[in-house]
Design an enzyme around this catalytic site. Structure first.
Site, short mmCIF file in Angstrom:
data_model
loop_
_atom_site.label_atom_id
_atom_site.label_comp_id
_atom_site.label_asym_id
_atom_site.label_seq_id
_atom_site.Cartn_x
_atom_site.Cartn_y
_atom_site.Cartn_z
N CYS A 285 2.37 -4.89 7.13
CA CYS A 285 2.04 -4.70 5.46
C CYS A 285 3.23 -4.16 5.08
CB CYS A 285 0.84 -3.89 5.48
SG CYS A 285 -0.83 -4.88 5.77
N HIS B 100 0.78 -1.04 0.09
CA HIS B 100 -0.03 0.03 -0.01
C HIS B 100 0.87 1.19 -0.07
CE1 HIS B 100 0.50 1.15 4.36
NE2 HIS B 100 0.49 -0.37 4.51
#
Length: 535
Positions: free
Chosen positions: A454, A435
């Protein structure tokens, strides 16, 4: 009777009645008969090996056994321990067998044992000696190695070309060969006595300083090839300028910066605590680090697609291998040591533009709730809503934040959203994804383990558009973001993604880049790699 079992029994039964003219002598024929009987309870790969040989024994000649025993030493070049495969015992076992009144059954047992060793060595070269699940319970990358060409391996055994058999098994990818070459180079350095250690100092060594440590620093960097003699100094007709070798001059500072870059250190040319510690890692430890990563390469470097996204966790890099052969690369931020980014293999299926962020339970409990308890206005400033489990919006001022129950915290889309403007999503059991991020300053660091698991990607908007273009997805990332709406866009074709952990990487120039073992995984893998095999 199941078909596979019936076919196996049929093959082995036929082997019992092979004509004796297919064997070198009467004894080999008798050994083959004994082999067929003993194979009935063996593993399928061993049965298939002898089926590829039409039931012929493989190890009834001393030259073949001795040649194989000698070839096993070559496995050291792959970071394996040749003693795992009993090379010294093979010839002794053959001589003992044929110095006594041995039966064909004894010969068959001996033949099977050496074939087990051969197939184990080939398996270790191809797929790794260590089961990755045994050292990393969260492992999610299937080892996609092809089946061994047992017919070609059988032919190599008959021709006593054992290195050829090993080559058929080991990964053929260029990174693997570069790691093997690096291992050979560092072992040569070890045989030459290694490199000097810099004494522990509280004060940093800086360019321009004059110090006895500079002499050791020059020697240390020259040994690994970072410090080279300038060509102009070799061919000049004038007397070279007499320089103080104890002075930390500009060429030496340049060599230090190259060393720092290859070890993911801040490239400032200063010999501070971290750089001094990296310089003082013994060559034996670097050799073990290379061996560990050769094992990781055997887990991964098979069946790679032509186009895929590769996340190099310990190297803080992402690479997108495009269908046209070009490679897009960028920096990433990965999980902190206590919130590790997992190793896994999946496929990017869709992108979320202008995402919302639902706070995961661990982050909610450990990070967000302590802040809200100190300052309930924190949620409003972060554009966060409080929702019930059914999705009903709740008033944050009416909640007991010391006992909030199963409330959901969700951050709305916008420039300060924790996920930035786009998310690349792929199915996995860890709820991780690639992301964007509003915290762009972290990409300037050399070591970037700051996330909650992440992967934050620098320049992810460019990567998103490349994925759209390369998969034939009719979308423009800039236009989608400009609309401001949260939207999922499916790729017309999924793109494979691999998240993997390397603490040594071989560059295109063959030089090795050593990374800090941020998740402390090397020691367990090295211990498993060095654990003796039981036969």
């Amino acid at each position: 009777m199941p078909l596979a079992k019936g076919l196996k029994t049929l093959i082995l039964s036929l082997m019992l009645f092979l004509p004796s003219w297919g064997f070198a002598n009467e004894r080999d024929s008798a050994v083959a008969d004994a082999l067929a009987a003993q194979l009935l309870g063996e593993e399928i790969i061993l049965q298939n090996f002898y089926a590829a040989r039409q039931g012929r024994p493989a190890w009834q000649e001393i030259d073949t056994v001795a040649g194989f025993a000698a070839a096993l030493s070559g496995l050291e070049a792959d970071g394996l321990n040749s003693q795992d495969y009993w090379p010294d015992a093979l010839v002794a076992g053959y001589r003992k067998l044929y110095s006594m009144e041995s039966t064909p059954a004894d010969g068959a047992s001996f033949d099977l044992q050496i074939s087990r060793i051969l197939l184990a060595a080939l398996h270790h070269l191809q797929r790794g000696k260590v089961d990755p699940y045994s050292v990393d319970p969260s492992w999610e990358v299937p080892i996609d190695a092809p089946s061994l060409d047992l017919a070609a391996i059988s032919q190599a055994v008959d021709a006593q070309r054992f290195e050829q058999a090993f080559t058929l098994a080991r990964p053929s990818a260029a990174p693997y060969e570069r790691l093997r070459a690096g291992l050979a180079r560092y072992r040569h350095i070890e045989r030459q006595g290694g490199w000097p250690m810099l004494p522990a100092r509280q004060q940093s060594l800086r360019p321009g300083d004059v110090h006895d440590d500079v002499l050791l620093l020059r020697e240390r960097l020259a040994i690994i090839g970072e410090l080279e003699v300038m060509a102009a100094d070799l061919f000049t007709d004038t007397e070279p300028e007499v320089l103080d070798p104890r002075r930390y001059d500009d060429p030496l500072a340049g060599a230090v910066r190259r060393f720092q870059k290859r070890h993911l250190l801040e490239t400032d040319g200063i010999i501070g605590p971290q750089t001094r510690a990296a310089l003082n890692v013994p060559v034996a430890e670097r050799i073990d680090q290379i061996r560990v990563n050769l094992e990781r390469a055997r887990w991964l470097l098979h069946g790679l697609p032509d186009s895929f996204v590769l996340v190099d966790i310990a190297g803080y890099r992402v690479s997108y291998f495009r269908p046209d052969g070009e490679i897009w690369r960028s920096r990433i931020v990965v999980g902190q040591p206590y919130r590790r980014t997992p190793s896994l293999r999946s496929a990017i299926t869709h992108l979320t533009v202008n995402p919302t962020w639902t706070v995961p339970p661990t982050i909610r409990r450990e990070d967000i709730l302590p802040r809200v308890r100190r300052d309930p206005g924190y949620l409003a400033r972060r554009n966060m809503s409080v929702l019930s489990p059914s999705g009903r919006r709740l008033d944050p001022w009416q909640i007991d934040w010391w006992n909030p129950g199963n409330v959901i915290l969700r951050q709305g889309p916008g420039p300060n959203n924790a996920l930035g403007q786009v998310v690349l999503r792929f199915p996995n059991n860890h709820l991780v994804y690639l992301h964007d991020t509003p915290s762009q300053g972290l990409f300037a660091r050399e070591q970037r383990a700051f996330s909650s698991g992440c992967i934050r990607v620098q320049g992810i908007l460019e990567l998103a558009q490349l994925l759209f273009d390369d998969t034939g997805t009719p979308a423009r990332i800039a236009s989608l973001i400009a609309r401001g709406k949260t939207r999922n866009i499916s790729l017309a074709r999924p793109v494979p993604v691999i998240l993997h952990y390397w603490t040594v990487q071989a560059g295109q120039d063959g030089e090795l880049v050593f990374r800090p073992d941020i998740y402390q995984r090397d020691a367990a893998l090295l211990a498993a790699l060095d654990r003796p095999l039981a036969w």
